[in-house]
Write a protein that holds these residues in place. Sequence first.
Motif, PDB file in Angstrom:
ATOM      1  N   ASN A  11      73.537  48.342   3.349  1.00 51.17           N
ATOM      2  CA  ASN A  11      73.527  49.612   3.334  1.00 51.17           C
ATOM      3  C   ASN A  11      74.348  50.388   1.749  1.00 51.17           C
ATOM      4  O   ASN A  11      75.390  50.045   1.756  1.00 51.17           O
ATOM      5  N   LEU A  12      73.770  51.351   1.208  1.00 50.40           N
ATOM      6  CA  LEU A  12      74.293  51.732   0.087  1.00 50.40           C
ATOM      7  C   LEU A  12      74.882  53.003   0.094  1.00 50.40           C
ATOM      8  O   LEU A  12      75.464  53.625  -0.470  1.00 50.40           O
ATOM      9  N   THR A  13      75.029  53.451   1.312  1.00 48.97           N
ATOM     10  CA  THR A  13      75.446  54.935   1.668  1.00 48.97           C
ATOM     11  C   THR A  13      76.808  55.079   0.880  1.00 48.97           C
ATOM     12  O   THR A  13      77.152  55.908   0.425  1.00 48.97           O
ATOM     13  N   SER A  14      77.799  53.949   1.449  1.00 51.12           N
ATOM     14  CA  SER A  14      79.329  54.250   1.047  1.00 51.12           C
ATOM     15  C   SER A  14      79.427  53.978  -0.520  1.00 51.12           C
ATOM     16  O   SER A  14      79.955  54.797  -1.122  1.00 51.12           O
ATOM     17  N   VAL A  15      78.567  53.147  -1.256  1.00 56.72           N
ATOM     18  CA  VAL A  15      78.675  53.226  -2.563  1.00 56.72           C
ATOM     19  C   VAL A  15      78.140  54.426  -3.408  1.00 56.72           C
ATOM     20  O   VAL A  15      78.601  54.872  -4.353  1.00 56.72           O
ATOM     21  N   ARG A  16      76.921  55.062  -2.707  1.00 55.80           N
ATOM     22  CA  ARG A  16      76.440  56.295  -3.323  1.00 55.80           C
ATOM     23  C   ARG A  16      77.548  57.277  -3.280  1.00 55.80           C
ATOM     24  O   ARG A  16      77.793  57.975  -4.101  1.00 55.80           O
ATOM     25  N   LYS A  17      78.270  57.318  -1.777  1.00 61.98           N
ATOM     26  CA  LYS A  17      79.238  58.554  -1.802  1.00 61.98           C
ATOM     27  C   LYS A  17      80.220  58.255  -2.785  1.00 61.98           C
ATOM     28  O   LYS A  17      80.836  59.253  -3.373  1.00 61.98           O
ATOM     29  N   ALA A  18      80.886  57.143  -3.059  1.00 65.53           N
ATOM     30  CA  ALA A  18      82.050  56.711  -4.064  1.00 65.53           C
ATOM     31  C   ALA A  18      81.409  57.056  -5.374  1.00 65.53           C
ATOM     32  O   ALA A  18      82.305  57.793  -6.009  1.00 65.53           O
ATOM     33  N   LEU A  19      80.212  56.698  -5.709  1.00 60.71           N
ATOM     34  CA  LEU A  19      79.999  56.816  -7.122  1.00 60.71           C
ATOM     35  C   LEU A  19      79.816  58.567  -7.206  1.00 60.71           C
ATOM     36  O   LEU A  19      80.346  58.848  -8.643  1.00 60.71           O
ATOM     37  N   ALA A  20      79.371  59.237  -6.564  1.00 61.01           N
ATOM     38  CA  ALA A  20      78.902  60.943  -6.386  1.00 61.01           C
ATOM     39  C   ALA A  20      80.545  61.240  -6.438  1.00 61.01           C
ATOM     40  O   ALA A  20      80.851  62.267  -7.389  1.00 61.01           O
ATOM     41  N   HIS A  21      81.602  60.761  -5.796  1.00 64.47           N
ATOM     42  CA  HIS A  21      82.842  61.251  -5.776  1.00 64.47           C
ATOM     43  C   HIS A  21      83.529  61.127  -6.988  1.00 64.47           C
ATOM     44  O   HIS A  21      84.037  62.156  -7.413  1.00 64.47           O
ATOM     45  N   ILE A  22      83.173  60.152  -7.633  1.00 65.78           N
ATOM     46  CA  ILE A  22      83.895  60.121  -9.023  1.00 65.78           C
ATOM     47  C   ILE A  22      82.984  60.579 -10.145  1.00 65.78           C
ATOM     48  O   ILE A  22      83.438  60.400 -11.565  1.00 65.78           O
ATOM     49  N   GLY A  23      81.828  61.302  -9.934  1.00 71.61           N
ATOM     50  CA  GLY A  23      81.104  62.189 -10.887  1.00 71.61           C
ATOM     51  C   GLY A  23      80.287  61.190 -11.810  1.00 71.61           C
ATOM     52  O   GLY A  23      79.833  61.521 -12.763  1.00 71.61           O
ATOM     53  N   ALA A  24      79.777  59.991 -11.098  1.00 67.34           N
ATOM     54  CA  ALA A  24      78.996  58.990 -11.848  1.00 67.34           C
ATOM     55  C   ALA A  24      77.561  59.483 -11.584  1.00 67.34           C
ATOM     56  O   ALA A  24      77.087  59.774 -10.520  1.00 67.34           O
ATOM     57  N   GLY A  25      76.759  59.419 -12.925  1.00 67.27           N
ATOM     58  CA  GLY A  25      75.197  59.859 -12.608  1.00 67.27           C
ATOM     59  C   GLY A  25      74.606  58.465 -12.420  1.00 67.27           C
ATOM     60  O   GLY A  25      74.706  57.568 -13.065  1.00 67.27           O
ATOM     61  N   PHE A  26      73.871  58.508 -11.303  1.00 69.51           N
ATOM     62  CA  PHE A  26      73.141  57.409 -10.874  1.00 69.51           C
ATOM     63  C   PHE A  26      71.869  57.433 -10.290  1.00 69.51           C
ATOM     64  O   PHE A  26      71.529  58.663  -9.733  1.00 69.51           O
ATOM     65  N   TRP A  27      70.910  56.623 -10.205  1.00 66.83           N
ATOM     66  CA  TRP A  27      69.759  56.397  -9.372  1.00 66.83           C
ATOM     67  C   TRP A  27      69.394  55.125  -8.975  1.00 66.83           C
ATOM     68  O   TRP A  27      69.902  54.235  -9.502  1.00 66.83           O
ATOM     69  N   THR A  28      68.439  55.186  -7.900  1.00 63.61           N
ATOM     70  CA  THR A  28      67.901  54.019  -7.601  1.00 63.61           C
ATOM     71  C   THR A  28      66.739  53.623  -7.919  1.00 63.61           C
ATOM     72  O   THR A  28      65.611  53.999  -7.388  1.00 63.61           O
ATOM     73  N   PRO A  29      66.656  52.571  -8.750  1.00 65.55           N
ATOM     74  CA  PRO A  29      65.215  52.271  -9.346  1.00 65.55           C
ATOM     75  C   PRO A  29      64.426  51.679  -8.290  1.00 65.55           C
ATOM     76  O   PRO A  29      64.764  50.958  -7.444  1.00 65.55           O
ATOM     77  N   VAL A  30      63.084  52.106  -8.545  1.00 61.68           N
ATOM     78  CA  VAL A  30      62.033  51.511  -7.574  1.00 61.68           C
ATOM     79  C   VAL A  30      61.618  50.477  -8.123  1.00 61.68           C
ATOM     80  O   VAL A  30      61.175  49.418  -7.292  1.00 61.68           O
ATOM     81  N   GLU A  31      61.293  50.253  -9.375  1.00 66.20           N
ATOM     82  CA  GLU A  31      60.747  48.956  -9.924  1.00 66.20           C
ATOM     83  C   GLU A  31      61.608  48.692 -11.145  1.00 66.20           C
ATOM     84  O   GLU A  31      62.240  49.568 -11.884  1.00 66.20           O
ATOM     85  N   PRO A  32      61.293  47.293 -11.613  1.00 66.47           N
ATOM     86  CA  PRO A  32      62.285  46.916 -12.675  1.00 66.47           C
ATOM     87  C   PRO A  32      62.241  47.620 -13.945  1.00 66.47           C
ATOM     88  O   PRO A  32      63.129  47.819 -14.833  1.00 66.47           O
ATOM     89  N   ALA A  33      60.988  48.054 -14.365  1.00 66.54           N
ATOM     90  CA  ALA A  33      60.872  48.594 -15.408  1.00 66.54           C
ATOM     91  C   ALA A  33      61.604  49.946 -15.750  1.00 66.54           C
ATOM     92  O   ALA A  33      62.067  50.283 -16.801  1.00 66.54           O
ATOM     93  N   GLU A  34      61.974  50.360 -14.518  1.00 69.32           N
ATOM     94  CA  GLU A  34      62.701  51.759 -14.907  1.00 69.32           C
ATOM     95  C   GLU A  34      64.160  51.143 -15.431  1.00 69.32           C
ATOM     96  O   GLU A  34      65.191  52.119 -15.863  1.00 69.32           O
ATOM     97  N   LEU A  35      64.818  50.198 -15.485  1.00 69.43           N
ATOM     98  CA  LEU A  35      65.888  49.747 -15.829  1.00 69.43           C
ATOM     99  C   LEU A  35      65.981  49.891 -17.399  1.00 69.43           C
ATOM    100  O   LEU A  35      67.226  49.714 -17.956  1.00 69.43           O
ATOM    101  N   ALA A  36      65.000  50.097 -18.116  1.00 71.59           N
ATOM    102  CA  ALA A  36      64.763  50.380 -19.222  1.00 71.59           C
ATOM    103  C   ALA A  36      65.890  51.621 -19.753  1.00 71.59           C
ATOM    104  O   ALA A  36      66.245  51.422 -21.026  1.00 71.59           O
ATOM    105  N   ARG A  37      66.092  52.430 -18.753  1.00 70.35           N
ATOM    106  CA  ARG A  37      66.896  53.699 -19.279  1.00 70.35           C
ATOM    107  C   ARG A  37      68.333  53.541 -18.610  1.00 70.35           C
ATOM    108  O   ARG A  37      69.025  54.467 -18.805  1.00 70.35           O
ATOM    109  N   ALA A  38      68.501  52.240 -18.108  1.00 75.68           N
ATOM    110  CA  ALA A  38      69.893  52.283 -17.529  1.00 75.68           C
ATOM    111  C   ALA A  38      70.850  51.971 -18.448  1.00 75.68           C
ATOM    112  O   ALA A  38      70.903  51.236 -19.390  1.00 75.68           O
ATOM    113  N   ARG A  39      72.231  52.803 -18.689  1.00 75.28           N
ATOM    114  CA  ARG A  39      73.292  52.792 -19.254  1.00 75.28           C
ATOM    115  C   ARG A  39      74.266  51.849 -18.656  1.00 75.28           C
ATOM    116  O   ARG A  39      75.010  51.178 -19.447  1.00 75.28           O
TER     117      ARG A  39
END
Lengths: 220, 258
Positions: A11-39
């Motif tokens: 379950n990623l709910t807790s990680v999502r909440k913590a990242l949102a809390h510290i103001g991190a911009g994030f998303w959950t890629p659906v396919e590997p190709a999306e990682l091309a834009r990951a910092r």
Amino acid sequence: MIALVDYGAGNLTSVRKALAHIGAGFWTPVEPAELARARGVIVPGVGHFDSTAALDAPWREAIDAARARSAPLLGICVGLQWLFEGSTEAPDVAGLGAIRGTCTRLGAGSDSRLPACPERSRGTPDSRQDLKVPHVGWNSLSFSRPTRLFEGIPEGTQVYFTHSYAAPVVPATAAITTYGAPFSAAVEDGLVSGVQFHPEKSGDAGLRILRNWMSHVPSV
Amino acid sequence: MLSKRIIACLDVRDGRVVKGINFEGLREAGDPAELARRYNVEGIDEIVILDVTATLESRQARAHTISAVAHEIFLPLCVGGGIRTEGDAAAAIEAGADKVSLNTAALQDPSLITTLANRYGSQAVVVAIDAKRQDGRFAVYVRSGQAETPRGAVDWAREAAERGAGEILLTSIDRDGTKSGFDCVLTAEVSTAVNIPVIASGGAGSFEHFAEVFTAGRADAALAASIFHFNEHSVEELKRFLHLRGIPVRLGPGTGGP
């Protein structure tokens, strides 16, 4: 943006909440190709090492490509174990191999020198050691050397663990915790980091560690 | 060294924290998220939300409470009460629970333990056992302590662990709400019978009681509700006390430790 890789391991709910809390911009890629834009890339995970089998060749290539672009990589819990070559929990599943070594069951180190104990099954007591597995709760960090991950975190700070397997102490080890035997509570090797504990469940100290990692993720 | 955990239990009914004596006679204690925030500042190690009057219709209300608490604190959060199906567990975990605690449902259908352990990992599955002294043994009760079962606490704890439970939450019905101390005999029997952590519950009335259950009771964690809710004692004071007694605890920034 940080790619939070969801490969179905819990379950990623807790990680999502913590990242949102510290103001991190994030998303959950659906396919590997999306990682091309990951910092930056986070590989979370709880549960069994064999779930990392879902991180198949296309995902590994995309993660390796992100690393090659100098995007920091953070593994959490099973995510840290996956950074290693593998785990005896699922010997047929290969880890990323960014760090040399194999994860083993807690308390298994001393078992290997003792006769096999075939009647022992999961959840029953080990009278020889009295080491309860999983290792659940707050345990302290001992730092091997100064690292980016633990900037401003005092020696002996306690963080929350819940796991049955652990990574060995290796040159990349950033923090050691002892439960039965010493293991890698955290690793840091260049842009590859991992934590065996759950920073998203470790109160203010955990949030600080996540922020420390975030601060090395290039913005924009 | 692994710390002994101090866990605050929020017994929630209709979105408010209540606390009963011997499972009855509820009195109101406040807003769950507000209490959780206070405990976090005081250095609590974990929060358990127990939906004491959970019904099928209350799943949504429960999700709302979980979400409100999980938004406030970044600590392990366990939810119990009315988790009867895989769907109930999924809804609680989706809302922000890290663990679910199974009680009556696990006894009725022990395979639920394995199903959830396979789906979420053993660390997410807590089996709650309510036990009562009866003719020299510890009988397991279900339905909030209302119905006796033929099972013994030690035997059931062992089975739960074998089926994949990650922790046992063990409540003494005899001691619950009485503040006369944890049942250390019960706790030690179960804790030595299984190789997973055991959380002692029921009877906390003084700091000494916690020291007893961590030593004689061999508990890995201790849970209390009313001793904290009504500001009788702070978590911080309790931890300082245990630390001075040589019991490993996590000391927060306010308690002189890291």
